[in-house]
Scaffold this motif. Structure first.
Motif, mmCIF file in Angstrom:
data_model
loop_
_atom_site.group_PDB
_atom_site.id
_atom_site.type_symbol
_atom_site.label_atom_id
_atom_site.label_comp_id
_atom_site.label_asym_id
_atom_site.label_seq_id
_atom_site.Cartn_x
_atom_site.Cartn_y
_atom_site.Cartn_z
ATOM 1 N N THR A 1 14.969 -22.874 1.509
ATOM 2 C CA THR A 1 14.841 -23.735 2.694
ATOM 3 C C THR A 1 13.720 -23.311 3.654
ATOM 4 O OG1 THR A 1 17.200 -24.210 2.507
ATOM 5 C CG2 THR A 1 16.139 -24.841 4.568
ATOM 6 N N GLU B 1 10.597 -25.666 4.839
ATOM 7 C CA GLU B 1 10.275 -25.937 6.246
ATOM 8 C C GLU B 1 8.798 -25.664 6.519
ATOM 9 O OE1 GLU B 1 14.677 -24.808 8.090
ATOM 10 O OE2 GLU B 1 13.084 -23.310 8.089
ATOM 11 N N GLU C 1 6.009 -28.454 7.531
ATOM 12 C CA GLU C 1 5.227 -28.309 8.772
ATOM 13 C C GLU C 1 3.733 -28.446 8.498
ATOM 14 O OE1 GLU C 1 6.217 -24.453 10.352
ATOM 15 O OE2 GLU C 1 8.284 -25.046 10.758
ATOM 16 N N ASP D 1 19.229 -28.375 1.471
ATOM 17 C CA ASP D 1 19.318 -28.696 2.889
ATOM 18 C C ASP D 1 19.260 -30.219 3.044
ATOM 19 O OD1 ASP D 1 18.207 -29.314 5.613
ATOM 20 O OD2 ASP D 1 18.390 -27.132 5.803
ATOM 21 N N PRO D 2 20.199 -30.807 3.810
ATOM 22 C CA PRO D 2 20.233 -32.275 3.964
ATOM 23 C C PRO D 2 18.912 -32.875 4.438
ATOM 24 C CG PRO D 2 22.185 -31.279 4.955
ATOM 25 C CD PRO D 2 21.298 -30.142 4.516
ATOM 26 N N ARG D 3 18.124 -32.102 5.199
ATOM 27 C CA ARG D 3 16.833 -32.617 5.684
ATOM 28 C C ARG D 3 15.858 -32.893 4.546
ATOM 29 N NH1 ARG D 3 15.028 -27.833 9.267
ATOM 30 N NH2 ARG D 3 16.095 -26.806 7.564
ATOM 31 N N PHE D 4 16.097 -32.254 3.397
ATOM 32 C CA PHE D 4 15.135 -32.363 2.299
ATOM 33 C C PHE D 4 15.706 -33.109 1.085
ATOM 34 C CE2 PHE D 4 13.882 -28.334 4.492
ATOM 35 C CZ PHE D 4 12.733 -28.847 5.071
ATOM 36 N N ARG D 5 16.818 -33.801 1.284
ATOM 37 C CA ARG D 5 17.445 -34.508 0.158
ATOM 38 C C ARG D 5 16.575 -35.634 -0.394
ATOM 39 N NH1 ARG D 5 23.287 -33.357 1.211
ATOM 40 N NH2 ARG D 5 23.344 -31.308 0.233
ATOM 41 N N ASP D 6 15.586 -36.081 0.422
ATOM 42 C CA ASP D 6 14.723 -37.176 -0.035
ATOM 43 C C ASP D 6 13.559 -36.669 -0.890
ATOM 44 O OD1 ASP D 6 13.531 -35.839 2.091
ATOM 45 O OD2 ASP D 6 12.521 -37.632 2.845
ATOM 46 N N ARG D 7 13.419 -35.373 -1.019
ATOM 47 C CA ARG D 7 12.317 -34.804 -1.805
ATOM 48 C C ARG D 7 12.608 -34.922 -3.292
ATOM 49 N NH1 ARG D 7 7.742 -33.074 1.302
ATOM 50 N NH2 ARG D 7 8.546 -33.029 3.421
#
Length: 116
Positions: free
Chosen positions: A66, A70, A74, A91-97
């Motif tokens: 993670t 990040e 950035e 990490d849920p923020r990166f589930r679209d990757r």
């Protein structure tokens, strides 16, 4: 479209890392480095020359990739996750990757890089 040429490999299994290096060579990509820890990956990214990355989600010793994701996000550097089991630990923020499922295939790696 600018296809990434220098790919950073973050993988804690040496045989898998070597296989990815071979795949990248066949796909006419350069290897910007092959590292197996978060600290080494962050150091390599800071050094520059990384166009994209393949990140193993779970690294040795319970480390997650993670912080690397990040840093790449950035810097606007595209990446794909490599995982053996769905999006466990992602990490849920990166589930679209994009995700590369293990075991890797040449075709799978090529498609993942094309999707960046």
């Amino acid at each position: 479209m600018n296809v990434p040429q220098q790919i950073l490999i973050v993988e804690d299994e040496p045989l898998i890392a070597m296989m990815l290096e071979d795949f990248l060579e066949v796909l006419d990509k350069g290897v910007a480095g092959s590292v197996d820890t978060v600290a080494d990956a962050l150091h390599r990214i800071s050094a520059g020359g990384v166009d994209a990355a393949i990140l193993d989600v779970n690294l040795r010793g319970g480390e997650k990739s993670t912080p690397i994701a990040e840093r790449l996000a950035e810097g606007g550097i595209p990446f794909v996750f490599a995982t053996g089991g769905g999006d466990d630990g992602l990490d849920p923020r990166f589930r679209d990757r994009p995700c590369l499922q293990k075991p890797f295939t040449m075709d799978g790696v090529a498609k993942a890089l094309e999707s960046l």
